[in-house]
Design a protein around this motif. Structure first.
Motif, PDB file in Angstrom:
ATOM      1  N   LYS A  91       0.952  -1.183   0.239  1.00  0.00           N
ATOM      2  CA  LYS A  91      -0.057  -0.013  -0.116  1.00  0.00           C
ATOM      3  C   LYS A  91       0.971   1.103  -0.139  1.00  0.00           C
ATOM      4  CE  LYS A  91      -1.953  -1.783   3.673  1.00  0.00           C
ATOM      5  NZ  LYS A  91      -2.779  -1.839   4.804  1.00  0.00           N
ATOM      6  N   VAL A  92       0.459   2.057  -0.783  1.00  0.00           N
ATOM      7  CA  VAL A  92       1.513   3.266  -1.005  1.00  0.00           C
ATOM      8  C   VAL A  92       0.913   4.677  -0.597  1.00  0.00           C
ATOM      9  CG1 VAL A  92       2.885   4.624  -2.754  1.00  0.00           C
ATOM     10  CG2 VAL A  92       2.687   2.086  -2.880  1.00  0.00           C
ATOM     11  N   LEU A  93       1.637   5.212   0.219  1.00  0.00           N
ATOM     12  CA  LEU A  93       1.247   6.683   0.663  1.00  0.00           C
ATOM     13  C   LEU A  93       2.211   7.654  -0.074  1.00  0.00           C
ATOM     14  CD1 LEU A  93       1.216   6.115   4.443  1.00  0.00           C
ATOM     15  CD2 LEU A  93      -0.585   5.838   2.991  1.00  0.00           C
ATOM     16  N   PHE A  94       1.855   8.728  -0.487  1.00  0.00           N
ATOM     17  CA  PHE A  94       2.732   9.757  -1.293  1.00  0.00           C
ATOM     18  C   PHE A  94       2.522  11.047  -0.808  1.00  0.00           C
ATOM     19  CE2 PHE A  94       3.022  11.976  -5.457  1.00  0.00           C
ATOM     20  CZ  PHE A  94       4.708  12.108  -5.172  1.00  0.00           C
ATOM     21  N   SER A  95       3.840  11.734  -0.372  1.00  0.00           N
ATOM     22  CA  SER A  95       3.719  13.164  -0.157  1.00  0.00           C
ATOM     23  C   SER A  95       4.810  13.757  -1.115  1.00  0.00           C
ATOM     24  CB  SER A  95       4.344  13.153   1.371  1.00  0.00           C
ATOM     25  OG  SER A  95       4.682  14.773   1.670  1.00  0.00           O
ATOM     26  N   PHE A  96       4.259  14.962  -1.496  1.00  0.00           N
ATOM     27  CA  PHE A  96       4.987  15.674  -2.552  1.00  0.00           C
ATOM     28  C   PHE A  96       5.072  17.169  -2.239  1.00  0.00           C
ATOM     29  CE2 PHE A  96       4.961  17.587  -6.733  1.00  0.00           C
ATOM     30  CZ  PHE A  96       6.247  17.505  -7.287  1.00  0.00           C
ATOM     31  N   CYS A  97       6.119  17.595  -1.835  1.00  0.00           N
ATOM     32  CA  CYS A  97       6.248  19.045  -1.526  1.00  0.00           C
ATOM     33  C   CYS A  97       7.693  19.416  -1.318  1.00  0.00           C
ATOM     34  CB  CYS A  97       5.531  19.275  -0.140  1.00  0.00           C
ATOM     35  SG  CYS A  97       6.257  18.492   1.139  1.00  0.00           S
ATOM     36  N   ASN A 108       3.376  -3.759   5.479  1.00  0.00           N
ATOM     37  CA  ASN A 108       2.835  -3.646   4.148  1.00  0.00           C
ATOM     38  C   ASN A 108       2.501  -2.510   3.474  1.00  0.00           C
ATOM     39  OD1 ASN A 108       1.890  -5.546   1.860  1.00  0.00           O
ATOM     40  ND2 ASN A 108      -0.127  -5.004   2.417  1.00  0.00           N
ATOM     41  N   THR A 109       2.655  -1.319   3.947  1.00  0.00           N
ATOM     42  CA  THR A 109       2.684  -0.228   3.670  1.00  0.00           C
ATOM     43  C   THR A 109       4.007   0.765   3.615  1.00  0.00           C
ATOM     44  OG1 THR A 109       0.379   0.203   4.634  1.00  0.00           O
ATOM     45  CG2 THR A 109       1.408   2.142   4.125  1.00  0.00           C
ATOM     46  N   VAL A 110       4.103   1.639   2.614  1.00  0.00           N
ATOM     47  CA  VAL A 110       5.460   2.428   2.340  1.00  0.00           C
ATOM     48  C   VAL A 110       5.069   3.702   2.086  1.00  0.00           C
ATOM     49  CG1 VAL A 110       6.678   0.562   1.328  1.00  0.00           C
ATOM     50  CG2 VAL A 110       5.306   1.999  -0.353  1.00  0.00           C
ATOM     51  N   LEU A 111       5.707   4.688   2.330  1.00  0.00           N
ATOM     52  CA  LEU A 111       5.791   6.071   2.396  1.00  0.00           C
ATOM     53  C   LEU A 111       6.751   6.532   1.284  1.00  0.00           C
ATOM     54  CD1 LEU A 111       4.588   8.835   3.065  1.00  0.00           C
ATOM     55  CD2 LEU A 111       6.236   8.789   5.068  1.00  0.00           C
ATOM     56  N   LEU A 112       6.221   7.210   0.220  1.00  0.00           N
ATOM     57  CA  LEU A 112       7.079   7.809  -0.678  1.00  0.00           C
ATOM     58  C   LEU A 112       7.032   9.234  -0.410  1.00  0.00           C
ATOM     59  CD1 LEU A 112       5.930   6.191  -4.066  1.00  0.00           C
ATOM     60  CD2 LEU A 112       7.458   5.251  -2.300  1.00  0.00           C
ATOM     61  N   ILE A 113       8.213   9.932  -0.539  1.00  0.00           N
ATOM     62  CA  ILE A 113       8.288  11.415  -0.206  1.00  0.00           C
ATOM     63  C   ILE A 113       9.108  12.104  -1.407  1.00  0.00           C
ATOM     64  CG2 ILE A 113       9.477  13.225   1.499  1.00  0.00           C
ATOM     65  CD1 ILE A 113       9.268  11.102   3.669  1.00  0.00           C
ATOM     66  N   GLY A 114       8.278  12.824  -2.126  1.00  0.00           N
ATOM     67  CA  GLY A 114       8.873  13.599  -3.134  1.00  0.00           C
ATOM     68  C   GLY A 114       9.331  14.924  -3.020  1.00  0.00           C
ATOM     69  N   ASN A 146      -0.756   8.736  -9.688  1.00  0.00           N
ATOM     70  CA  ASN A 146      -1.428   7.317 -10.151  1.00  0.00           C
ATOM     71  C   ASN A 146      -1.167   6.141  -9.520  1.00  0.00           C
ATOM     72  OD1 ASN A 146      -3.372   7.052 -11.895  1.00  0.00           O
ATOM     73  ND2 ASN A 146      -2.360   5.594 -13.152  1.00  0.00           N
ATOM     74  N   SER A 147       0.097   6.094  -9.239  1.00  0.00           N
ATOM     75  CA  SER A 147       0.531   4.680  -8.462  1.00  0.00           C
ATOM     76  C   SER A 147       0.151   4.696  -7.040  1.00  0.00           C
ATOM     77  CB  SER A 147       1.938   4.740  -8.545  1.00  0.00           C
ATOM     78  OG  SER A 147       2.298   4.585 -10.056  1.00  0.00           O
ATOM     79  N   CYS A 148      -0.160   5.720  -6.277  1.00  0.00           N
ATOM     80  CA  CYS A 148      -0.429   5.858  -4.727  1.00  0.00           C
ATOM     81  C   CYS A 148      -1.608   5.387  -4.361  1.00  0.00           C
ATOM     82  CB  CYS A 148      -0.152   7.310  -4.134  1.00  0.00           C
ATOM     83  SG  CYS A 148      -1.173   8.459  -4.316  1.00  0.00           S
ATOM     84  N   ASP A 149      -1.830   5.150  -3.079  1.00  0.00           N
ATOM     85  CA  ASP A 149      -3.327   4.653  -2.802  1.00  0.00           C
ATOM     86  C   ASP A 149      -3.748   5.964  -1.802  1.00  0.00           C
ATOM     87  OD1 ASP A 149      -3.675   1.699  -3.288  1.00  0.00           O
ATOM     88  OD2 ASP A 149      -1.769   1.896  -1.917  1.00  0.00           O
ATOM     89  N   VAL A 150      -3.000   6.842  -1.041  1.00  0.00           N
ATOM     90  CA  VAL A 150      -3.234   7.757  -0.494  1.00  0.00           C
ATOM     91  C   VAL A 150      -2.289   8.755  -0.666  1.00  0.00           C
ATOM     92  CG1 VAL A 150      -3.925   8.659   2.013  1.00  0.00           C
ATOM     93  CG2 VAL A 150      -4.509   6.189   1.225  1.00  0.00           C
ATOM     94  N   PHE A 151      -2.585  10.028  -1.026  1.00  0.00           N
ATOM     95  CA  PHE A 151      -1.826  11.188  -0.882  1.00  0.00           C
ATOM     96  C   PHE A 151      -1.920  11.994   0.442  1.00  0.00           C
ATOM     97  CE2 PHE A 151      -0.768  15.595  -1.499  1.00  0.00           C
ATOM     98  CZ  PHE A 151       0.600  15.432  -2.198  1.00  0.00           C
TER      99      PHE A 151
END
Length: 205
Positions: free
Chosen positions: A42-48, A70-76, A114-119
């Motif tokens: 499951k993918v969390l995404f933060s972009f800032c 089972n959950t990852v955090l992507l930080i852009g 488009n790839s994340c589950d939650v922003f």
């Protein structure tokens, strides 16, 4: 609108927009999950910008409380707080579940959304383009209770407001991850095209 009426005696139309209409029904170009080897996560995404006012440390601390392998955090993004945030991730011992993506070229940013589950956004704002862009991709969004919520988004399981503390953010993130979006809404309402069309209609009257 209320302020404009009180100060200038003029009626106002509140319009919000965040993306081109073309992103509705977007087709993935780069398989982000494959590239990061997170296919089954499951993918969390933060972009800032990684600056103190964006409060990304709040997101990281809340993510650490999930205790979910089972959950990852992507930080852009990049910025002056990046080193401090990396150290925080190391201190919390969640390095295997947090990915610092650095600068994301504009041509690739849609694929991450488009790839994340939650922003997730902890930014101090009443309206954030990055958060509404996620809505355009029909994604669930966790943001602070400082944001304004319009009627069309209420009771649709798209928006999960949180107070400015880690426990509240943790609860909002967990709720977003397990909730299913309800109902269909016209996401064109937040497109640039609809924004300018509405302005033109108003001025024409």
């Amino acid at each position: 609108a209320w302020e404009i009426k009180k100060m200038y005696g003029k009626n106002s139309h509140v319009l919000k927009c965040a993306y081109p209409k073309a992103i509705l029904g977007y087709n993935q170009k780069v398989n982000i999950r494959n590239n990061l080897n997170i296919i089954d996560k499951k993918v969390l995404f933060s972009f800032c910008r990684l600056e103190p006012r964006k409060r990304v440390e709040l997101i990281i601390n809340a993510f650490a409380l999930l205790n979910d392998n089972n959950t990852v955090l992507l930080i852009g993004g990049t910025g002056s707080a990046e080193s401090e945030l990396r150290n925080l991730v190391k201190k919390l011992n969640i390095e295997n579940h947090v990915y610092f993506l650095g600068f994301i070229p504009e041509k690739n940013i849609y694929d991450y959304y488009n790839s994340c589950d939650v922003f997730i956004s902890a930014d101090h704002a009443a309206f954030g383009l990055t958060s509404y862009l996620a809505i355009g991709f029909n994604k669930k969004v966790v943001w602070t209770n400082e944001y304004d919520i319009v009627d069309i988004l209420e009771d649709t399981n798209r928006i999960f407001p949180a107070d400015l503390n880690t426990e509240s953010f943790r609860i909002a993130i967990e709720s977003a991850l397990v909730s299913k979006i309800k109902g269909e809404i016209d996401l064109n309402i937040y497109s640039w095209e609809n924004y300018f069309k509405t302005i033109h209609t108003i001025l024409s009257k």
